[in-house]
Design an enzyme around this catalytic site. Structure first.
Site, PDB file in Angstrom:
ATOM      1  N   CYS A  93       0.854  -1.275  -0.211  1.00  0.00           N
ATOM      2  CA  CYS A  93       0.000  -0.139   0.056  1.00  0.00           C
ATOM      3  C   CYS A  93       0.836   1.281  -0.040  1.00  0.00           C
ATOM      4  O   CYS A  93       0.442   2.350  -0.452  1.00  0.00           O
ATOM      5  CB  CYS A  93      -1.018   0.084   1.303  1.00  0.00           C
ATOM      6  N   ASP A  94       2.173   1.161   0.782  1.00  0.00           N
ATOM      7  CA  ASP A  94       3.068   2.436   0.581  1.00  0.00           C
ATOM      8  C   ASP A  94       3.099   3.050  -1.067  1.00  0.00           C
ATOM      9  O   ASP A  94       3.214   4.057  -1.119  1.00  0.00           O
ATOM     10  CB  ASP A  94       4.419   2.050   1.118  1.00  0.00           C
ATOM     11  N   ALA A  95       3.148   2.099  -1.875  1.00  0.00           N
ATOM     12  CA  ALA A  95       3.419   2.216  -3.280  1.00  0.00           C
ATOM     13  C   ALA A  95       2.562   3.464  -3.905  1.00  0.00           C
ATOM     14  O   ALA A  95       2.512   4.184  -4.634  1.00  0.00           O
ATOM     15  CB  ALA A  95       3.448   1.103  -4.344  1.00  0.00           C
ATOM     16  N   PHE A 155       1.393   6.001  -2.358  1.00  0.00           N
ATOM     17  CA  PHE A 155       2.008   7.223  -2.229  1.00  0.00           C
ATOM     18  C   PHE A 155       3.037   7.631  -3.218  1.00  0.00           C
ATOM     19  O   PHE A 155       3.323   8.770  -3.858  1.00  0.00           O
ATOM     20  CB  PHE A 155       2.364   7.488  -0.915  1.00  0.00           C
TER      21      PHE A 155
END
Length: 806
Positions: A167-169, A171
């Protein structure tokens, strides 16, 4: 829909009850900006030794990447910092933040990091695209490497595969793809982003809890309390990324509602999961006892997104404002005296430890974004009170400084011209100096143009009626004018036009009205759109009719230059002119002086330069008062050329000697005020004060300006946001100062006295107007961002009144 309505009711009741128990502190926009800048300053100062302050997990939990080396400047960790720092550049007056970012880009040749497909190594593209869309860096901030990388990804077979499986991706990469689509006007980047984003959403979004799993390894993991594990910073990356990306999505794009809905769903969960202390646990659904230590990076991203959502109408202010304020108040308690944000969880992929005395660059980036967006929110919904230290002579008025007179005194009335920064109305304020009350403010020309260059020049005619002349900022080949019907300045005739005919698309700019008695002519000096040079038209009936345009001063510096000229009435038959030979943004210019009388140009000692009939005055033919750097060379962090001058004030002493006030640009953060005085034999040029930093970053040679008492130029008034004598940053806005400046005085001997202090808003562009025994000091006060975006009032002091007993 029913579920959402029940949610709204429940949340409203919850916060109504909560506010009865404790009153939530509303932060001040001034204090929010101050602490945000403090954190930014600390980060810039310690950037090279970031490892010293890095949060690392306990030794038994460390991975190979947990070390104290400096992160590469193109890594995702720093890219997140740059994103937050760029948000700060939108609200801070300090130019150092955007200059620092530009230096990072230039140093690294605007390249992305190493890995071709990895979202983390795309994140720095956010910075490059942001700088590229800033008018100042449009030519230097290259987006080509980013475009080439993304084009290659889309053309490759691997690029078609599922890329963003954590999920960081969301951003790191999607905001870059969306912004590249906007900048290039190529929708294929947007389509690629949308397809990949939905792949991540389909795998990692939990519709029940309305949160993102960090990656698929967490789909079946549980907190100690049995709840699912949702990493705070993980969903923070998504929420902050949406706030960055949504402004770049086309309003009419069919895919946009998905992202708006996702943003709102995440926000609803944040309301329900905020801790009593205002933050969010490292594991959003975990028990407080399992997360006794706060964590600031996820909470900062959430705070940023909530503020952005309210500002942009996606989130309900009544519901989310208490959440926002509680979160911010908690975050500020985690900033130490030096400006370091503590309690940032180390690099990881799940809820973990945080430490009071350690930080990380991405957490600081999130904090900077949060503070910047909150500052915007507070200015919108909870603005600071207007400064009321001094009399307000006219509301909603602003001015540039290349049109004069901007204010005159006639029949005991102070007439002030201005241009509304809200409506674009051309305005005239009428103030009764005897009763010290405003008569009225008139709209001379409604909805003219929001631009402070368009302010009328005023001229008192022999019958004491008043002429006003105004023009747009180079958009029309027209000067508009009107004459009051009598000496009742609330009554005016029909507006008329001076139409200029020439073969060029540029219009005229500025107006300066001065009467030359022995010629019987009223001059209107302006900048012609044909040449971008000073020109004039004249009237032999005090402004009823006007003649043809005459070229007055010509540039002789290579390129399309604009000599900037200021004019003043040296005596009834002479107009004094001080001018530069170019724009400081383009050239390290020089400052010249000439006197114009009887159709000829003269030096200060009376030596004739030439007749106008023999040809236009070339800039270099005037009397050089200041020698600039005479170069076009500047660095990426210098928006103007160092050692360039800009004229801003003129006056004559009792011996009829001219005094010129001007500004000197050394850097965006360091301007100086200087005065050149003619003593009858030579020019005495000296530095008199520090002028502080530029007013805004696109015109970095702009200052708060200085002015003289027109009857006594030893009395000087300046606007500065630093200590005028030392240059010390006082951490505030521009204030007005006064001093007496003799011929032998310079910055080491002058004693400046503050007229305004502790102001909420800038005090800039002072002028002094004198007539009929009255003397008034005026300046602009209020929110002021650039020449088209301000909301200033004209404030000031009546310095002198006539002695009615005599």
């Amino acid at each position: 829909m029913r579920h959402y309505l029940l949610f709204l009711i429940a949340i409203t009741l919850f916060y109504n009850c909560q506010e009865q128990e404790e009153k939530i502190l509303i932060p001040s926009p001034k204090e929010v900006l101050k602490i945000t800048e403090k954190v930014a300053n600390w980060q810039i100062e310690t950037f090279e030794e970031m490892g010293k302050y890095r949060a690392l997990p306990s030794p038994d939990k460390r991975k190979k990447w947990h070390n104290r080396d400096k992160h590469h400047e193109l890594e995702w960790t720093n890219a997140a910092l740059y994103s937050g720092m760029f948000e700060l550049t939108k609200v801070s007056h300090y130019p150092k933040y955007i200059n620092w970012l530009a230096t990072i880009g230039q140093k690294n040749n605007w390249q992305l990091y190493n890995r071709m497909y990895h979202a983390d190594d795309h994140a720095v593209g956010q910075l490059y695209l942001s700088l590229n869309q800033n008018i100042r860096f449009r030519r230097s901030a290259s987006i080509k490497p980013t475009k080439v990388r993304f084009d290659s990804i889309m053309k490759s077979e691997k690029g078609k595969e599922y890329q963003w499986d954590w999920c960081d991706a969301l951003f790191m990469a999607p905001p870059v793809w969306a912004r590249l689509a906007k900048v290039t006007k190529d929708s294929t980047y947007l389509e690629y982003m949308d397809k990949q984003y939905h792949m991540t959403y389909d795998e990692l979004w939990d519709a029940e809890e309305q949160l993102f799993f960090r990656d698929k390894s967490y789909l079946d993991k549980k907190e100690k309390n049995g709840e699912k594990i949702f990493w705070s910073r993980g969903s923070g990356w998504v929420f902050g990324g949406l706030a960055l990306m949504l402004p770049d999505l086309p309003k009419d794009w069919e895919g946009r509602p998905f992202y708006e809905s996702l943003f709102k769903q995440l926000a609803q969960t944040l309301v329900k999961t905020q801790r009593p202390d205002g933050t969010w646990s490292g594991g959003v659904l975990g028990d407080l006892k399992d997360y006794p230590i706060i964590e600031t990076s996820g909470s900062s991203f959430f705070t940023y997104g909530i503020a952005w959502g309210i500002n942009n109408g996606l989130l309900d202010k009544e519901i989310y404002e208490p959440v926002l304020f509680k979160a911010w108040n908690a975050l500020t308690k985690c900033v130490n005296d030096d400006g370091m944000l503590g309690y940032v969880q180390p690099i990881g992929a799940a809820p973990g430890e945080s430490f009071k005395d350690y930080t990380e660059v991405y957490g600081i980036g999130a904090f900077l974004a949060a503070g910047s967006e909150l500052h915007t929110y507070l200015n919108k919904f909870h603005p600071l009170a207007r400064d009321n230290q001094y009399q307000t002579f006219m509301k909603d008025g602003g001015w540039c400084w290349y049109q004069d007179p901007r204010a005159i005194i006639s029949n005991g009335k102070l007439l002030i011209s201005g241009l509304s920064g809200q409506s674009g109305d051309v305005r005239l304020g009428v103030y009764d100096l005897k009763s010290e009350k405003n008569d009225s403010t008139l709209a001379m020309h409604k909805n003219f143009q929001r631009d402070d260059h368009n302010v009328p020049a005023l001229y008192q005619r022999p019958d004491k009626s008043v002429l006003a002349v105004w023009a747009k900022h180079g958009n029309e080949k027209v000067h508009h004018f009107n004459i009051s019907t009598s000496n009742d300045y609330l009554k005016w005739g029909e507006s008329k036009k001076i139409e200029h005919t020439y073969n060029h698309k540029n219009g005229v700019t500025y107006m300066n009205l001065y009467y030359v008695k022995n010629e019987g002519k009223l001059y209107n000096f302006f900048r012609s759109g044909l040449t971008f040079n000073p020109s004039f038209v004249t009237s032999e009936d005090h402004g009823e009719t006007w003649g043809n345009s005459t070229h007055f001063i010509a540039n002789d510096i290579k390129g399309y230059q604009r000599p900037y000229a200021r004019y003043y009435q040296k005596d009834e038959n002479t107009v004094g002119v001080s001018y530069t030979d170019g724009h400081p943004r383009q050239y390290g210019n020089n400052l010249f002086y000439a006197e114009f009388t009887n159709g000829a140009f003269f030096k200060a000692d009376g030596t004739k330069i030439k007749n106008l009939s023999d040809g236009v005055l070339r800039a270099s033919e005037g009397e050089k008062v200041y020698t600039g750097s005479d170069t076009f060379t500047k660095t990426i962090v210098q928006e103007s050329v160092p050692n360039s001058a800009w004229t801003c004030a003129m006056a004559t002493d009792k011996g009829n000697n001219p005094h010129l006030g001007y500004t000197l640009y050394l850097s965006d953060s360091d301007h100086r005020y200087r005065i050149a005085s003619w003593n009858g034999e030579k020019w005495i040029d000296r530095e008199i004060a520090y002028a502080g930093k530029c007013l805004y970053k696109v015109e970095s040679s702009y200052t708060g300006l200085l002015t003289f008492d027109p009857e006594d130029p030893t009395k000087v008034y300046i606007s500065s946001d630093v200590d005028p004598s030392t240059g010390e940053d006082l951490g505030g806005v521009h204030e007005i100062y006064e001093a007496t400046v003799g011929a032998k005085d310079d910055i080491t001997s002058i004693k400046w006295k503050a007229i305004t202090s502790n102001s909420n808003y800038r005090n800039i562009r002072p002028i002094v107007v004198s007539n009929e025994g009255f003397k008034v000091l005026l300046w602009l006060n209020g929110p002021w961002y650039d020449y088209m975006n301000y909301n200033s009032n004209v404030q000031g002091i009546i310095l002198e009144k006539p002695d009615e007993s005599s």
